[in-house]
Structures are given as C-alpha cells and as structure tokens.
Design an enzyme around this catalytic site. Structure first.
Site, PDB file in Angstrom:
ATOM      1  N   ASP A  89      68.343 -16.096 -21.902  1.00  0.00           N
ATOM      2  CA  ASP A  89      67.885 -17.452 -22.177  1.00  0.00           C
ATOM      3  C   ASP A  89      67.113 -17.866 -20.926  1.00  0.00           C
ATOM      4  O   ASP A  89      67.697 -17.977 -19.844  1.00  0.00           O
ATOM      5  CB  ASP A  89      69.108 -18.354 -22.417  1.00  0.00           C
ATOM      6  CG  ASP A  89      68.686 -19.805 -22.631  1.00  0.00           C
ATOM      7  OD1 ASP A  89      67.513 -20.131 -22.345  1.00  0.00           O
ATOM      8  OD2 ASP A  89      69.537 -20.599 -23.071  1.00  0.00           O
ATOM      9  N   ILE A  90      65.823 -18.080 -21.111  1.00  0.00           N
ATOM     10  CA  ILE A  90      64.944 -18.268 -19.950  1.00  0.00           C
ATOM     11  C   ILE A  90      65.379 -19.438 -19.069  1.00  0.00           C
ATOM     12  O   ILE A  90      65.121 -19.461 -17.871  1.00  0.00           O
ATOM     13  CB  ILE A  90      63.477 -18.398 -20.452  1.00  0.00           C
ATOM     14  CG1 ILE A  90      63.026 -17.004 -20.893  1.00  0.00           C
ATOM     15  CG2 ILE A  90      62.541 -18.977 -19.422  1.00  0.00           C
ATOM     16  CD1 ILE A  90      61.798 -16.954 -21.726  1.00  0.00           C
ATOM     17  N   HIS A 174      44.070  -7.885 -27.172  1.00  0.00           N
ATOM     18  CA  HIS A 174      44.286  -6.650 -27.937  1.00  0.00           C
ATOM     19  C   HIS A 174      42.984  -6.075 -28.504  1.00  0.00           C
ATOM     20  O   HIS A 174      42.926  -4.910 -28.853  1.00  0.00           O
ATOM     21  CB  HIS A 174      45.385  -6.826 -29.001  1.00  0.00           C
ATOM     22  CG  HIS A 174      44.935  -7.523 -30.252  1.00  0.00           C
ATOM     23  ND1 HIS A 174      44.879  -8.876 -30.373  1.00  0.00           N
ATOM     24  CD2 HIS A 174      44.532  -7.041 -31.450  1.00  0.00           C
ATOM     25  CE1 HIS A 174      44.462  -9.201 -31.578  1.00  0.00           C
ATOM     26  NE2 HIS A 174      44.237  -8.100 -32.264  1.00  0.00           N
ATOM     27  N   GLU A 212      38.519 -13.348 -41.291  1.00  0.00           N
ATOM     28  CA  GLU A 212      39.856 -12.924 -41.737  1.00  0.00           C
ATOM     29  C   GLU A 212      40.137 -13.528 -43.110  1.00  0.00           C
ATOM     30  O   GLU A 212      39.669 -14.636 -43.405  1.00  0.00           O
ATOM     31  CB  GLU A 212      40.917 -13.434 -40.774  1.00  0.00           C
ATOM     32  CG  GLU A 212      40.771 -12.939 -39.358  1.00  0.00           C
ATOM     33  CD  GLU A 212      41.951 -13.403 -38.519  1.00  0.00           C
ATOM     34  OE1 GLU A 212      42.897 -12.619 -38.396  1.00  0.00           O
ATOM     35  OE2 GLU A 212      41.928 -14.529 -38.029  1.00  0.00           O
ATOM     36  N   ASP A 231      41.941 -19.783 -30.396  1.00  0.00           N
ATOM     37  CA  ASP A 231      42.693 -18.620 -30.883  1.00  0.00           C
ATOM     38  C   ASP A 231      41.833 -17.358 -30.881  1.00  0.00           C
ATOM     39  O   ASP A 231      42.334 -16.269 -30.595  1.00  0.00           O
ATOM     40  CB  ASP A 231      43.196 -18.910 -32.308  1.00  0.00           C
ATOM     41  CG  ASP A 231      44.071 -17.786 -32.860  1.00  0.00           C
ATOM     42  OD1 ASP A 231      44.967 -17.339 -32.121  1.00  0.00           O
ATOM     43  OD2 ASP A 231      43.845 -17.357 -34.011  1.00  0.00           O
ATOM     44  N   HIS A 236      38.997 -12.947 -27.788  1.00  0.00           N
ATOM     45  CA  HIS A 236      38.435 -11.753 -28.421  1.00  0.00           C
ATOM     46  C   HIS A 236      36.907 -11.805 -28.533  1.00  0.00           C
ATOM     47  O   HIS A 236      36.213 -10.849 -28.203  1.00  0.00           O
ATOM     48  CB  HIS A 236      39.016 -11.561 -29.827  1.00  0.00           C
ATOM     49  CG  HIS A 236      40.511 -11.678 -29.883  1.00  0.00           C
ATOM     50  ND1 HIS A 236      41.326 -11.157 -28.920  1.00  0.00           N
ATOM     51  CD2 HIS A 236      41.348 -12.252 -30.798  1.00  0.00           C
ATOM     52  CE1 HIS A 236      42.598 -11.415 -29.226  1.00  0.00           C
ATOM     53  NE2 HIS A 236      42.638 -12.071 -30.360  1.00  0.00           N
ATOM     54  N   LYS A 334      39.444 -18.256 -40.770  1.00  0.00           N
ATOM     55  CA  LYS A 334      40.547 -17.770 -41.600  1.00  0.00           C
ATOM     56  C   LYS A 334      40.206 -18.089 -43.062  1.00  0.00           C
ATOM     57  O   LYS A 334      39.409 -18.976 -43.343  1.00  0.00           O
ATOM     58  CB  LYS A 334      41.846 -18.457 -41.206  1.00  0.00           C
ATOM     59  CG  LYS A 334      42.243 -18.141 -39.751  1.00  0.00           C
ATOM     60  CD  LYS A 334      43.713 -17.842 -39.630  1.00  0.00           C
ATOM     61  CE  LYS A 334      44.130 -17.523 -38.207  1.00  0.00           C
ATOM     62  NZ  LYS A 334      44.189 -16.079 -37.916  1.00  0.00           N
TER      63      LYS A 334
HETATM   64  C1  BG6 Z   1      45.185 -12.900 -32.771  1.00  0.00           C
HETATM   65  C2  BG6 Z   1      45.099 -14.291 -33.321  1.00  0.00           C
HETATM   66  O1  BG6 Z   1      44.924 -12.906 -31.391  1.00  0.00           O
HETATM   67  O2  BG6 Z   1      44.236 -12.065 -33.422  1.00  0.00           O
HETATM   68  C3  BG6 Z   1      45.319 -14.282 -34.829  1.00  0.00           C
HETATM   69  O3  BG6 Z   1      46.064 -15.105 -32.704  1.00  0.00           O
HETATM   70  C4  BG6 Z   1      44.379 -13.314 -35.488  1.00  0.00           C
HETATM   71  O4  BG6 Z   1      45.168 -15.580 -35.362  1.00  0.00           O
HETATM   72  C5  BG6 Z   1      44.446 -11.956 -34.816  1.00  0.00           C
HETATM   73  O5  BG6 Z   1      44.761 -13.208 -36.854  1.00  0.00           O
HETATM   74  C6  BG6 Z   1      43.380 -11.041 -35.359  1.00  0.00           C
HETATM   75  O6  BG6 Z   1      43.590  -9.766 -34.872  1.00  0.00           O
HETATM   76  P1  BG6 Z   1      43.075  -8.491 -35.678  1.00  0.00           P
HETATM   77  O7  BG6 Z   1      43.398  -7.339 -34.800  1.00  0.00           O
HETATM   78  O8  BG6 Z   1      43.823  -8.492 -36.989  1.00  0.00           O
HETATM   79  O9  BG6 Z   1      41.612  -8.711 -35.883  1.00  0.00           O
END
Ligand code: BG6
Length: 485
Positions: A89-90, A174, A212, A231, A236, A334
């Site tokens: 628990d932080i 990512h 998306e 977001d 990204h 989205k």
């Molecule tokens: C995340 C966002 O960083 O990337 C999400 O918070 C988004 O909202 C996602 O859906 C998209 O990642 P990917 O790899 O599915 O394109």
C-alpha cells in the site's frame, strides 16, 4: 552493454496493463529463452495476495491474452515459478520494507516497472528510496500518464530524478516498441533513396492517423481527465512525428536518436489562441454503429455530459530548414469506422510533365507506412497503362506494396512490450523517452489546451463509426488536401 537485471518488480501487478500486456510479454520472452535464467518477477499491488494466488491470476491472464495456440503448460509452469507477490500500500512504508526484503541485495540488478496514477508517483518513488531501493543497480521504468501537463510532469520527473538519474530512468511510450515504428528508422536510414527527397523541396505534406474503433474500455476515470490530445497526441503521435521529421542521427544509440527527436519537438510551431480555430478540431462521439453493431455515445459510456474530446485533428508545423512550409496533419479518435494507424507522406508532383502534351496527367508519389492493424510499406508510383496509345498516353497510379507479415513470415510478430521489457532488463534506453522530449511534448500540448480554454472550444459531436466531425475534413480541404482513407 549494461548489466542484465535479476529481479523485475512490477507495480500494478493485478491491473489491466499487467494482465493484458506485461505478463504475456514476459511469457513470450521466456518461451524464447530471452529472460535471464535467474530472473525473478515480483508483482506488487494493494490487493492482499500470496505467491500462489498471484501465480494463479497470472496463469489466467496468460490463457486469456496470449495469442491463440501460444500457451504451453510446460512453459507456463516455468514462467510462473519466476513470479512472487508482495502487497504494497503506497501510503504505508512497511510494504516497501517487505518489498526490499523480498528483493534482497539490489546490487544484483533490479528493474522496477511503475505504472500508477500521476498522484502516486512521488510517494512510490520516495517509498522505494527510503527502503534502500534507489541504488545504482536499480533501473526505473515509468508508464504513462507522466503527469497531465508540463508542470505536473516536471514534478514527477523531479521526484524520480531525486533518486534515479536520467540514465537509469526508462520512460515508456509503447509505440516505440512497435516493430513498424522502428522500421521507420530503418526505412529512412538504411535506404539511400528516401533521404535526399525527405524535405520541403520534395514533400508536400505528411499525415499521421491513429484511428481506433474502441471506446473507453473501462478506463473512463482516467480518460475523462485526459482526452485524446493528452492520451494520444502528447506521446505516441508526437513520437511518430519526431521520427518522421528528425535529422539523421550519427548513430543508432540512445543519445544520438533522442538528441535528434528533441530538436524536432522543440521546433514545433506553437499553436495559440490566434490560430487554434483554424489549426485544430476536436470531437466527441455520440451513439452510432461500428461494423454494423450499435455502440453508445461517450456521454452514455461515461454516465454524464462531458467536455472531454475523444477525437482531435490538427495541423502542425516543424519550424526548421528541412520542413519549412510542410504541414503535418495529425488525427486520432476513438470509435472510428476502422482501426488504422498510418503515416502518409505525399511528395510533390513532378516539376514538369512531359506527358501533358499527350493528354496524360501525373499524380504525386505517396509513401504510406501502415502500422496497424497490418504492418506495411506502400509506395504509390505512376506507371503507363498498357496499350498502343493511339488516343494518347494513359498513366495510372499503382502501388508497390509490401506486407511485412508476409515479407517476414518466418518471424513471430511480437507485442511492443516484449521489446521494451527486454530493453529494460538489458539496460538499453534507445527506445525510451528522455525527460527533455517529454517536456518539449508537454510544452507544445499545454499551449493548445490553453488556447482551447481561451477560445472556449468544446468538442463537436460525431457519430460513432464515422471519421470525426466534418470540421476535420475542412481542416485539410482548406489547403486542398484530403485525408487518406
Ligand atoms: C494508450 C492509450 O496509450 O494507447 C489508449 O491510453 C489507446 O487510449 C492505446 O487505446 C492505443 O494503443 P495501440 O497499441 O492499441 O495503438
């Protein structure tokens, strides 16, 4: 090469990211024999579990989220035996002491993967430091959101920097772990033919789309406070833009690549109240249909009216010699009609057409780098239509199209986190984001948000299953350009 770590600590181990991405990615690495044999993985979260219960949950996550046919009971057994669990628990220091005890001597190399709400970064870092877990053999990986604006991001970065120097801080985006994103670097710098044309003399404009079909996916609390700009664009999309626009780095290493990216991010022309209405469009989905299935609108999903944008399109400029006058159109949303992530580069038309006198028109070349759902590289070229040309020459645009899944069919397609976790374990920060990059990204995004506030801009409605509000079409059409769809 940095030392490999022997313990990986995963904060948020019972959460969605761990279940869907981190555990399956670590399993994937283990199944290929890429994890150090002695590597232990310690999961932590608030939930009170013991090792056996955590292993059971991890096993369920693997069965649910590994791609079909990839789960093997034998490999799972070996992988699960690496897993341990310590509840933390932080807000209570004793959890950190127990964690330190379970890690043992951190000199053997520890990687900490921290994915938590921005408000919990500081107490977590302080807790780790107080428990003696900030020594020179410990690396810290940070998952977004790293703040909600420049100021809060600086606070987080300062609290991390107080205990972990930059070379041991691995900020995750990512998208940088995605194969095609790295391939963009290969395409630009392992081929001769693009670089001489990669500038304002030959490129008309660039489009980056991340569309998306999903909605909130149960992340309403986070998303409502974030919106599409923070977001997706802040991280990204700006990373993609930086990779497209950067100068050739002198080497493919962490400093050289990140030095070049940050120059681009700092050269982004600020969008201000004076031009925000012409250069940005925001939207929010209302109910509609995707693939013939009805889907609710954002207000129904979130349970109340909201001013959060689920779509943003904007026109950016990189103010430097190479890109003078070249618009970069960015668009993400989205509940779009299809999942489609791509970089579209439109070259200029030939300076003079020798075919005009024979009634044929040329069209500018295009390079389309598909990231999702399929990885592809497509070059659109003009070719002569076969025939005897009695009525004049006919030219047609034809695609030179390479699907990377086919070209590399003997290789397993990996999820981005496999690459990033392995780089963290082995200590290679090239595909992680440096502090100056993140801050340059926030500085640009904050200007847009304050311009929106100053102009009281609210998202325009668009029906789920469409490409956003019609104003997004007008954004490019004003310049005589259409979105590539
Ligand atoms: C995340 C966002 O960083 O990337 C999400 O918070 C988004 O909202 C996602 O859906 C998209 O990642 P990917 O790899 O599915 O394109």
């Amino acid at each position: 090469m940095a030392e490999r770590i022997s313990t990986l600590v995963m904060f948020g181990a019972t959460g969605d990211l761990a279940r869907r991405m981190l555990l399956p990615s670590l399993y994937g690495l283990d199944s290929d024999g890429l994890l150090p044999p002695e590597l232990r993985i310690i999961g932590t979260a608030r939930t009170d579990l013991d090792d056996a219960a955590f292993r059971e949950r991890a096993d369920e996550a693997l069965k649910e989220h590994l791609s079909e046919g990839f789960y093997s009971a034998g490999i799972a057994e070996r992988f699960l035996s690496r897993l341990y669990y310590v509840p933390v628990d932080i807000t209570h220091p004793e959890g950190f002491a127990k964690l330190a005890q379970s890690i043992g001597d951190p000199c053997h190399g520890v990687g900490i993967f921290l994915s938590t709400a921005p408000s919990l970064f500081k107490p977590t870092i302080d807790g780790l430091a107080n428990a003696g877990l900030a020594c020179p053999t410990v690396r810290m990986a940070l998952e977004k959101p790293l703040g909600t604006d420049l100021e809060s991001s600086r606070e987080i970065n300062d609290s991390v920097a107080a205990h972990f120097p930059e070379e041991r801080t691995f900020r995750i985006d990512h998208y940088l772990g995605k194969e095609t994103v790295q391939n963009l670097i290969a395409l630009r710098f392992a081929n001769l033919m693009f670089e001489p044309l990669w500038n304002s003399a030959h490129i008309d404009h660039v489009q980056i789309t991340v569309a998306e079909t999903v909605g909130l996916e149960g992340r309403g609390d986070y998303y409502e406070g974030a919106g599409a700009l923070r977001d997706m664009v802040q991280n990204h999309m700006l990373q993609l833009l930086a990779l497209v626009a950067m100068e050739p780095p002198s080497d493919f290493n962490a400093s050289a690549v990140r030095d070049e990216k940050v120059k681009v991010l700092r050269a982004l022309r600020p969008i201000t109240a004076a031009d925000v209405e012409q250069t940005t469009v925001t939207g929010q989905y209302t109910r509609g249909a995707i693939d013939g299935e009805p889907v609710p609108g954002y207000p129904e999903e979130i349970g109340h009216e909201s001013n959060t944008e689920t779509f943003v399109a904007l026109k950016a400029h990189v103010d430097n010699w190479r890109w003078k006058g070249v618009p970069f159109y960015l668009r993400t949303g989205k509940r779009m009609p299809e999942r489609d992530t791509e970089i579209f580069i439109q070259f200029k038309d030939v300076p003079y057409s020798i075919f005009a006198s024979r009634g044929a028109t040329t069209r500018p070349n295009k390079l389309i780098i598909g990231l999702q759902p399929e990885e592809s590289i497509e070059l659109r070229l003009m070719a002569k239509t076969p025939g005897l040309d009695r009525q004049g020459v006919r030219l047609r645009e034809i695609p030179l199209d390479i699907g990377l899944a086919n070209a590399f069919s003997e290789y397993r397609r990996r999820v981005a986190y496999e690459r990033l976790l392995l780089d963290l374990i082995e200590g290679d920060p090239t595909l992680f984001v440096r502090r100056d990059e993140v801050e340059a990204q926030w500085a640009w995004i904050d200007r847009i948000r304050s311009a929106w506030a100053e102009k009281a801009i609210s998202p325009r409605p668009y029906a789920a299953g469409t490409w956003g509000p019609s104003a997004a079409i007008a954004l490019t059409e004003r310049d005589g350009i259409s979105w590539h769809e």
